[in-house]
Design a protein around this motif. Structure first.
Motif, short mmCIF file in Angstrom:
data_model
loop_
_atom_site.label_atom_id
_atom_site.label_comp_id
_atom_site.label_asym_id
_atom_site.label_seq_id
_atom_site.Cartn_x
_atom_site.Cartn_y
_atom_site.Cartn_z
N ILE A 204 -4.39 -2.26 13.65
CA ILE A 204 -4.54 -2.65 12.25
C ILE A 204 -3.67 -1.72 11.41
CG2 ILE A 204 -6.12 -2.86 10.29
CD1 ILE A 204 -8.37 -3.37 12.26
N LYS A 205 -2.88 -2.31 10.53
CA LYS A 205 -2.03 -1.52 9.64
C LYS A 205 -2.38 -1.88 8.20
CE LYS A 205 2.45 -2.40 9.34
NZ LYS A 205 3.89 -2.40 9.66
N ALA A 206 -2.70 -0.86 7.41
CA ALA A 206 -3.06 -1.07 6.01
C ALA A 206 -2.05 -0.34 5.11
CB ALA A 206 -4.46 -0.53 5.73
N THR A 207 -1.45 -1.10 4.22
CA THR A 207 -0.56 -0.52 3.21
C THR A 207 -1.37 -0.36 1.93
OG1 THR A 207 1.33 -1.65 4.20
CG2 THR A 207 1.61 -0.80 1.95
N VAL A 208 -1.43 0.86 1.42
CA VAL A 208 -2.27 1.14 0.26
C VAL A 208 -1.46 1.84 -0.83
CG1 VAL A 208 -4.30 1.33 1.75
CG2 VAL A 208 -3.08 3.40 1.07
N ASN A 209 -1.93 1.69 -2.05
CA ASN A 209 -1.37 2.41 -3.19
C ASN A 209 -2.43 3.40 -3.64
OD1 ASN A 209 -0.38 3.36 -5.62
ND2 ASN A 209 0.40 1.37 -6.29
N LEU A 210 -2.14 4.69 -3.52
CA LEU A 210 -3.12 5.72 -3.86
C LEU A 210 -2.94 6.28 -5.26
CD1 LEU A 210 -3.18 7.66 -0.47
CD2 LEU A 210 -4.75 5.90 -1.27
N GLY A 211 -2.01 5.71 -6.03
CA GLY A 211 -1.78 6.24 -7.37
C GLY A 211 -1.37 7.70 -7.28
N PRO A 212 -2.00 8.58 -8.07
CA PRO A 212 -1.64 10.00 -8.04
C PRO A 212 -2.32 10.78 -6.91
CG PRO A 212 -3.28 9.62 -9.74
CD PRO A 212 -2.95 8.28 -9.16
N LEU A 213 -3.15 10.13 -6.11
CA LEU A 213 -3.85 10.84 -5.04
C LEU A 213 -2.96 11.01 -3.82
CD1 LEU A 213 -7.37 9.14 -5.13
CD2 LEU A 213 -6.53 11.09 -6.44
#
Length: 199
Positions: A111-120
């Motif tokens: 499983i591959k998840a592309t995420v946007n963490l913002g400033p984290l």
């Protein structure tokens, strides 16, 4: 799920009273539970588990947080405020997997998840796959939690990936979530922020 078990198994036996108002099936279930669980139950074991799993770690955490004028405690509070303010920017952008329509028992798929963490930063979160059997009403049951590992970190697109085992027969499903991670903050007790994959 727990609610299905309560509604379909436990409650029906408890309220089915045909022999002078006595819930015979429920009593039989309780007796069976007692006979199986009593040999494994030990007050000494229970107290030991509470002490080693909860009380001693909580005491050590308190000692760590109050050292040096509560430096770590102040840093943890500052971190909680920062991530709470940034949480609205956290998103799961895309999820991909290598699962087939039919998968061999005990085979793996990724499983591959592309995420946007913002400033984290990626070190401040856990990206997890909640994997379980799909029930008749499309709920996940008998779940196992897999932590996905950091694969690639780019501006606006951080990729986490991991392998999942098809350990049980039947329909398998999963959901992806992001939770926070900090050694001095109890999550979710102190910070219950969760970002789920949009369906």
């Amino acid at each position: 799920s727990f609610y299905q078990l309560l509604e379909q198994e436990i409650s029906t036996r408890f309220y089915h009273r045909v022999n002078n108002g006595i819930p015979v099936a429920w009593i039989e279930m309780m007796k069976a539970s007692i006979s199986r669980l009593t040999p494994a139950f030990s007050t000494a074991r229970m107290v030991r588990d509470y002490a080693t799993r909860f009380y001693m770690p909580a005491s050590q955490t308190f000692q760590n947080l109050k050292k040096d004028g509560c430096v770590r405690a102040k840093a943890a509070i500052s971190w909680r405020d920062r991530v709470r303010n940034a949480w609205s920017q956290v998103k799961i952008v895309k999820v991909e997997d290598t699962a087939q329509v039919r998968n061999t028992l005990n085979a793996d798929f990724s499983i591959k998840a592309t995420v946007n963490l913002g400033p984290l930063g990626p070190e401040e979160v856990k990206v997890q796959a909640i994997v379980g059997q799909v029930s008749g009403n499309r709920e996940l049951t008998n779940v196992t939690i897999y932590d996905l590992g950091l694969k690639e970190n780019q501006q606006g697109a951080t990729i986490f990936e991991g392998n999942v085992k098809c350990a049980h027969p039947g329909h398998l499903g999963y959901a992806i979530r992001i939770i926070l991670k900090h050694e001095d903050v109890a999550i979710p007790a102190e910070l219950d922020l969760v970002c789920w994959e949009a369906r």
